[in-house]
Enzyme design. Structure first.
Site, PDB file in Angstrom:
ATOM      1  CG  HIS A 177      -1.958   1.076   1.212  1.00 19.15           C
ATOM      2  ND1 HIS A 177      -3.301   0.838   1.338  1.00 19.15           N
ATOM      3  CD2 HIS A 177      -1.855   2.430   1.066  1.00 19.15           C
ATOM      4  CE1 HIS A 177      -3.976   1.969   1.287  1.00 19.15           C
ATOM      5  NE2 HIS A 177      -3.116   2.962   1.124  1.00 19.15           N
ATOM      6  CG  PHE A 192      -1.678  13.914  -3.199  1.00 19.61           C
ATOM      7  CD1 PHE A 192      -0.988  12.820  -3.718  1.00 19.61           C
ATOM      8  CD2 PHE A 192      -2.133  13.864  -1.895  1.00 19.61           C
ATOM      9  CE1 PHE A 192      -0.785  11.677  -2.939  1.00 19.61           C
ATOM     10  CE2 PHE A 192      -1.922  12.735  -1.110  1.00 19.61           C
ATOM     11  CZ  PHE A 192      -1.255  11.648  -1.628  1.00 19.61           C
ATOM     12  CG  HIS A 242      -7.724   3.612   0.284  1.00 22.33           C
ATOM     13  ND1 HIS A 242      -7.078   3.286  -0.873  1.00 22.33           N
ATOM     14  CD2 HIS A 242      -6.829   4.310   1.041  1.00 22.33           C
ATOM     15  CE1 HIS A 242      -5.840   3.772  -0.833  1.00 22.33           C
ATOM     16  NE2 HIS A 242      -5.656   4.394   0.318  1.00 22.33           N
ATOM     17  CD  GLU A 254      -7.117   6.760   5.237  1.00 24.24           C
ATOM     18  OE1 GLU A 254      -7.624   6.582   4.107  1.00 24.24           O
ATOM     19  OE2 GLU A 254      -6.053   7.387   5.424  1.00 24.24           O
ATOM     20  CG  HIS A 282      -5.911   3.068   5.654  1.00 24.04           C
ATOM     21  ND1 HIS A 282      -4.792   3.494   6.325  1.00 24.04           N
ATOM     22  CD2 HIS A 282      -5.899   3.688   4.447  1.00 24.04           C
ATOM     23  CE1 HIS A 282      -4.133   4.345   5.565  1.00 24.04           C
ATOM     24  NE2 HIS A 282      -4.781   4.470   4.413  1.00 24.04           N
ATOM     25  CG  ASP A 331      -1.255   5.663   3.014  1.00 24.35           C
ATOM     26  OD1 ASP A 331      -1.556   5.381   1.834  1.00 24.35           O
ATOM     27  OD2 ASP A 331      -2.062   6.197   3.795  1.00 24.35           O
TER      28      ASP A 331
HETATM   29 ZN   LIG Z   1      -3.695   5.057   0.964  1.00 21.11          ZN
END
Ligand SMILES: [Zn+2]
Ligand SMILES: [Zn+2]
Lengths: 507, 507
Positions: free
Chosen positions: A109, A207, A349, A352, A377, A434
């Protein structure tokens, strides 16, 4: 069923012990329960060679030493501290050095555009000729190697990073500030990020700041080469990358479709593996934004089909990403997800979140009903005993990302991370990182540090570590043949590592 | 076994759903699992009268409204915030007002000398003539109504609090500062108490600051009367108090043995119950310091025997208190504990820790082997599946103290409190308040707020609340006859409360 029996056995033992002193002495009952707990947990039924047992003794000396220090002095207790505060302690830890050198198997991941250490991005990528910066209306920087003010939402002119740096009072300070654009580090996270919203806003923004620069072809190649280097140097032998995929562009203004970025990654990977025979390479999981509307999602599905047809053993699965609390629940995407080819592996995912019985954690149920191969997660899984049991029975691995969950505000003291319970119940888990580049980490060893020092019980040694390394291959998307090769390679590197420890080259 | 079956059923359902679309539709399987989770949890099998169902609808409207607000704005999300920051929000919450008026049954984990709101202590006890203050070598204040410089470790002269107040620039400010001596409140707990050691040191010190003053006979009577008032006013109908017991003294210099303080409590209790027929009174659990050496512990055991003989239905059990991480593990006290009369009920603090497989959380195992009647805190139980199963099978109630665990540094976001999982598994739990006077709380409703807003799933309503109220009687040390009376009384007050809500007098 074996574990269920162990659970029942445990009850039996403790209840016998309580009710009578005849059948079993207090001491025997006590030891029986302690043993049952040890056997039930991840790695509990692995038997060690005599060399491994020696290494385990050594490892436990150091581990218990570090824990005892933390027990005496809470300010030195890295296992209980936020990573931003603990990192200097971890960097000095003998356990951490051990973990860095230990073969850790695969990381399953990892988001490509947040994977490389921010220091490298500053010291290398930002020194590539032509990097530009503009500022958008929210005051956020956008880095790129081409001008596209509309797409970047610029509300300022573009400036060359090289110019800004040269004209700054202190170029080293300039670089420090530049790094902060894509690194959440702060000495006081509890003040800088008081809420989950505060940290996610900054995180998502990072990002946007960086991605466009990474998709500049020369940067793309350098960045992903460095990604492989950092994994390899951290003794990780294989990775499954979540990739969003954008079009590539070069200095001449040409652009290339998404398939080209996959082709580039494939070529980089082949080259890297050729040069590093002990590295098995990477595969990709196509990860799209979970908030997309139905039309966009249909395009994503079509794109995925195309990619999977072109690269059947390289693009191996599908995922939806972005803050679950803010995005659409899986339940709303089911009709589109059903249009994926029936053999599509989903690495979703889910859970989370700290919410309980909200749309977010119910994603876990839909992930299971959609027959997910792994869960990303699964932080909230712990509150859903029925789903937890299903995950175990069906051997769906949970991709744990300890530091990510801490930095992104799900848990403060890592000893409360639900991974502790998944390990206690031998629910299949893999340790992942991650977005290590975005929080001052590098490689996988920092997450392994928390896994063994905070999540695992104090008395857990290399049985757990070995089991976690093997899990990362077992629950990977490698083909059966690739897995056999991977196991053999891990066995070999593990053996060499054990020798190295016994030769006194690690501690 | 019923729950085990439910668990297995859940697995079956989700696996059928995943593997075929024939037998069950996605939708049906999804709903089946959601229903199974709801039924499995605390209160899941309670059926509501039509009036109760109406109240539940209303309650859920407000609850979901408050949660939705917190979902939109993390800075208003009391359920996820530290109590010191959340309290102003909670005080304005409609759910909180509902909880205050709701009959909550009993509180089964409460330490007498930290039970009364600090405001009352300042405004009443500190205005009693003769209160003295000295400062010890660590700079900690000691309050009392007699001079005993050696026992108090004074390194300063005694001064009369009344004199200090009168001579201060601002008596109101003086009182504020005085209150801080026995109230951990700060607007920035994350800065003021960076480690568990920091907060426990201050917390333990507060007992030293205040206890001697409380054992002054007139203060003792007033303080414990107020304790009963605060419980009664918060719609708690019965309490089991952990008491340390010291000798009482009066203004003339006379002292009275520990038995006398029990007798005083018994008389206060009888008088209070006479005046408040809807209040069932209190019982005592004799709580001694866990760090005591063997000789001292034998004295404690002897004292307990004496008290139990004198007050067989008033002093009902035994416990060891003090920070588990610092004190002796139960395992080291076993030989002394075995000298307790065989029918002694043990209400043992155990697992109030974030350590895993340390001597502290292994206290849980010893508590079970010692056949504890209830477990105090059991925070770490969640990491011990075998013990967790034993607790459920043997119906040993876990005394949850949510705010205590947060203030004393075990958990930050209360939604991570293990109580959420105990409820999900229908492990018997009771909601308690531990030391409300020391952290700016009052009564039990604040802890109930977190129980229903943070620990319970979003969709949990008054079924859970009713179940928690009944649990507090079921797992109490009341005799069978007393329990029947208690149930009847709770049923009556519950019915009246439901009527009140339907008459629009609550929301
Ligand atoms: Zn992630
Ligand atoms: Zn307590």
């Amino acid at each position: 069923m074996k574990h269920l029996l162990l659970l029942l056995l445990g009850t039996l033992l403790s209840s016998i012990a309580a009710q009578s002193e005849y059948a079993l002495s207090y001491e025997k009952a006590r030891q029986a329960v302690l043993n049952a707990e040890e056997q039930l947990m991840t790695g509990g039924r692995i038997s060690l060679s005599s060399d491994e047992a020696k290494v385990d003794d050594l490892f436990m000396q150091y581990k218990l030493g570090e824990l005892a220090q933390g027990f005496r002095n809470a300010e030195q207790n890295a296992a209980a501290m936020h990573f931003f505060k603990a990192k200097p302690l971890i960097d000095r830890s003998a356990i951490f050095r051990f973990l860095q050198q230990m073969p850790k198997g695969a990381v399953l991941h990892l988001h490509n555009t947040a994977s490389v250490s921010s220091k490298w991005v500053v010291q290398n990528m930002s020194y590539m000729p032509g990097m530009l910066r503009c500022t958008n209306a929210q005051g956020r920087s956008r880095l790129s190697f081409r001008k596209a003010p509309k797409e970047h939402g610029c509300s300022s002119q573009y400036v060359l990073v090289a110019d800004e740096r040269r004209n700054s009072i202190d170029p080293a300070l300039y670089d420090e500030n530049l790094e902060r654009l894509f690194n959440l580090y702060t000495p006081v996270p509890e003040l800088e990020y008081p809420t989950i919203t505060a940290v996610w806003d900054k995180f998502q923004g990072m990002f946007d700041t960086l991605s466009e620069a990474i998709y500049y072809l020369p940067a793309f190649r350098a960045y992903h080469w460095q990604l492989l280097e950092e994994l390899f140097n951290d003794n990780v032998m294989y990775a499954e990358l979540r990739v969003g995929l954008h079009e590539l562009y070069d200095a001449s203004g040409r652009t290339f479709p998404k398939e080209q970025s996959v082709r580039e990654l494939l070529q980089l990977n082949e080259k890297f593996v050729r040069l590093h025979p002990n590295f098995l390479g990477i595969k990709l999981i196509y990860a799209v934004w979970r908030g997309a509307d139905e039309q966009k999602m249909r395009q994503n599905v079509a794109q995925f089909k195309l990619l999977q047809n072109m690269f059947p053993n390289f693009v191996v699965g599908f995922d939806l990403v972005g803050q679950e609390d803010k995005g659409k629940p899986l339940y709303e995407q089911i009709s589109v997800l059903k249009e994926l080819p029936p053999n599509t592996r989903l690495f979703l995912h889910a859970g989370e979140t700290n919410w309980y019985s909200a749309s977010t954690d119910i994603n876990l149920l839909d992930a299971l009903l959609l027959n997910a191969t792994r869960i990303g997660h699964g932080f909230a899984l712990v509150k859903h005993p029925i789903l937890m049991n299903a995950v175990k029975t069906r051997q769906i691995a949970v991709e744990l990302n300890p530091i990510s969950n801490q930095v992104l505000h799900l848990v403060w003291d890592m000893r409360n991370h639900p991974g502790a319970q998944y390990m206690a119940l031998d629910i299949p888990v893999v340790i992942c990182n991650d977005d290590p580049g975005f929080w001052n980490a590098k490689g996988l060893s920092y997450d392994f540090y928390y896994a063994i020092m905070s999540l695992a019980p104090n008395n857990a040694g290399i049985r757990v570590l070995k089991s976690l390394a093997y899990n990362s291959l077992r629950y990977s998307a490698l083909t059966e043949a690739e897995k056999q090769k991977a196991y053999a390679l891990l066995e070999y590197s593990w053996g060499r590592f054990i020798d190295k420890v016994l030769q006194g080259k690690v501690f």
